[in-house]
Design an enzyme around this catalytic site. Structure first.
Site, short mmCIF file in Angstrom:
data_model
loop_
_atom_site.label_atom_id
_atom_site.label_comp_id
_atom_site.label_asym_id
_atom_site.label_seq_id
_atom_site.Cartn_x
_atom_site.Cartn_y
_atom_site.Cartn_z
N GLY A 13 0.84 -1.20 0.00
CA GLY A 13 0.00 0.00 0.00
C GLY A 13 0.87 1.24 0.00
O GLY A 13 1.86 1.31 0.73
N ARG A 74 0.75 -5.01 -5.19
CA ARG A 74 0.76 -6.17 -4.29
C ARG A 74 0.87 -7.36 -5.24
O ARG A 74 -0.13 -7.77 -5.84
CB ARG A 74 -0.53 -6.23 -3.47
CG ARG A 74 -0.77 -5.00 -2.57
CD ARG A 74 -1.87 -5.27 -1.57
NE ARG A 74 -2.37 -4.07 -0.93
CZ ARG A 74 -1.85 -3.54 0.20
NH1 ARG A 74 -0.81 -4.10 0.77
NH2 ARG A 74 -2.39 -2.47 0.74
N ASP A 105 4.83 -4.97 6.09
CA ASP A 105 5.29 -6.32 6.45
C ASP A 105 5.21 -7.33 5.30
O ASP A 105 6.07 -8.19 5.17
CB ASP A 105 4.60 -6.83 7.73
CG ASP A 105 3.13 -7.10 7.53
OD1 ASP A 105 2.54 -6.49 6.63
OD2 ASP A 105 2.58 -7.93 8.27
N THR A 128 4.15 2.39 5.96
CA THR A 128 2.75 1.99 5.89
C THR A 128 1.96 2.92 6.80
O THR A 128 2.45 3.26 7.89
CB THR A 128 2.52 0.52 6.33
OG1 THR A 128 1.13 0.35 6.65
CG2 THR A 128 3.32 0.13 7.57
N ASP A 130 -0.40 2.15 8.52
CA ASP A 130 -0.90 1.40 9.69
C ASP A 130 0.00 1.48 10.93
O ASP A 130 -0.44 1.19 12.04
CB ASP A 130 -1.08 -0.07 9.32
CG ASP A 130 -2.25 -0.29 8.38
OD1 ASP A 130 -2.98 0.69 8.12
OD2 ASP A 130 -2.43 -1.41 7.89
N ASP A 132 2.13 -0.55 11.96
CA ASP A 132 2.14 -1.84 12.67
C ASP A 132 3.43 -2.63 12.44
O ASP A 132 3.39 -3.85 12.23
CB ASP A 132 0.92 -2.67 12.26
CG ASP A 132 0.86 -2.91 10.76
OD1 ASP A 132 1.59 -2.23 10.00
OD2 ASP A 132 0.08 -3.78 10.33
N ARG A 174 -6.31 -2.83 9.08
CA ARG A 174 -6.83 -4.19 8.91
C ARG A 174 -6.55 -5.03 10.15
O ARG A 174 -7.40 -5.76 10.61
CB ARG A 174 -6.14 -4.81 7.69
CG ARG A 174 -7.03 -5.63 6.85
CD ARG A 174 -6.35 -6.19 5.65
NE ARG A 174 -5.05 -5.61 5.30
CZ ARG A 174 -4.61 -5.49 4.07
NH1 ARG A 174 -5.38 -5.84 3.07
NH2 ARG A 174 -3.41 -5.01 3.81
#
Ligand code: F6P
Length: 324
Positions: A13, A74, A105, A128, A130, A132, A174
């Site tokens: 992303g 992706r 990741d 990212t 996110d 994470d 997500r």
């Protein structure tokens, strides 16, 4: 000194600040006296041989731009060993010695396999929205995404207050609630639902009733898209069905991935790009460069997904006090 050839790509992303990071990687490499290719379209582009030499001017006037001028993907093909073999052949054909992957990741898994199976030296830079990724306090793009989401939430608050409404706002994430937690705190949300903690419909229904009994006319629930109770629409339906509570839903979606990167993201991207090149030229491979406790942090690439980065417990405690 041997002149070396590096390559850089963005993958997974997109995240605001990726351009600033590519710029830093390219200019640091050239400054060190080496050359660099840009790979267009992530792993998919690599497999298809979409490489181009980059110079100082290739990365002019991009530091302020969202998205990624190198494009991203992706790639399904790259998930298979045959795809990775093809990618490695391509790098060898172009005499690329070091690959720098800017992504999350999924992209790091791919980079690690490329190193392990095909012997390609790789370095990961975490990008990212996110946030994470273990081993770095911030990932490139997160700060901008939070700022973008917060802008929308402030606007939603205005209309929620004017109409005395309950809003359920869905943010991206997500598997992680970093955006939801920070945006919820900054936006003064009454409730924040994140995948990291169990969400309870009964508790939520009762809480909403308490708010109106306490005289609250409008309220805001921020939910991460991957919450275990469901996304915003699912939660709105559940709350209506079980408690006859009406709410309005706003899904912020991909707006959070776009836009000009914040100063924090530009600095982070520039720093990590610089350090990734320095580390790779000093012989480091299969590592991720991160920024932790105000200094450079390098970890073995697999650690970035094997270890789970926890949500900030202090912020969790804070929100439950401030929202009550
Ligand atoms: O890159 C992270 C992320 O933005 C997640 O928060 C989100 O679930 C996902 O990407 C969406 O991916 P795509 O744009 O490929 O649907």
């Amino acid at each position: 000194m041997d002149k070396r050839k590096l390559a850089v790509m963005t993958s997974g992303g997109d995240a605001p600040g990726m351009n600033a990071c590519v710029r830093s990687v390219v200019r640091t490499t050239l400054h060190e006296g080496h050359s660099i290719f840009g790979i267009y379209g992530g792993y998919e582009g690599l497999i298809n041989g979409e490489l181009m030499p980059l110079n100082r001017h290739s990365v002019s006037n991009i530091i302020q731009k969202g998205g990624t001028f190198l494009k991203t993907s992706r790639s399904e093909t790259f998930k298979h060993k045959s795809g990775r073999r093809r990618a490695a052949e391509m790098l060898k054909e172009w005499n690329v010695e070091i690959l720098i992957v800017i992504g999350g990741d999924g992209s790091f898994h791919g980079a690690h396999y490329l190193y392990e199976e095909q012997g390609i030296p790789v370095i990961g830079i975490p990008a990212t929205i996110d946030n994470d990724i273990y081993g770095t306090d911030l990932t490139i793009g997160y700060d901008t995404a939070v700022t973008t989401a917060l802008n929308s939430i402030d606007k939603i608050r205005d209309t929620a207050a004017s109409h005395n409404r309950l809003f359920i706002v869905e943010v991206m994430g997500r598997n992680a609630g970093f955006i939801a937690l920070e945006v919820g705190i900054c936006g003064g949300a009454e409730e924040i639902l994140v995948p990291e903690t169990k969400s309870d419909l009964k508790k939520l229904g009762e809480q909403i009733k308490t708010w109106s009994k306490a005289g609250k006319k409008s309220s805001l629930i921020v939910v991460a898209e991957g919450d275990d109770l469901g996304n915003a629409n699912t939660i709105a339906n559940k709350v209506k069905e079980a408690y006859n509570i009406k709410s309005h839903v706003c899904v912020l979606g991909h707006t959070q991935r776009g836009g000009s990167p914040t100063a924090t993201d530009r600095v982070l991207a520039s720093r990590l790009g610089f350090h990734a090149v320095k580390e790779s030229l000093s012989g480091q491979e299969d590592i991720m460069v991160g920024w932790k406790d105000n200094s450079l942090n390098t970890i073995p690439l697999p650690e970035s997904w094997e270890k789970k980065k926890p949500l900030d417990q202090d912020l969790m405690d804070l929100y439950s006090v401030l929202s009550s």
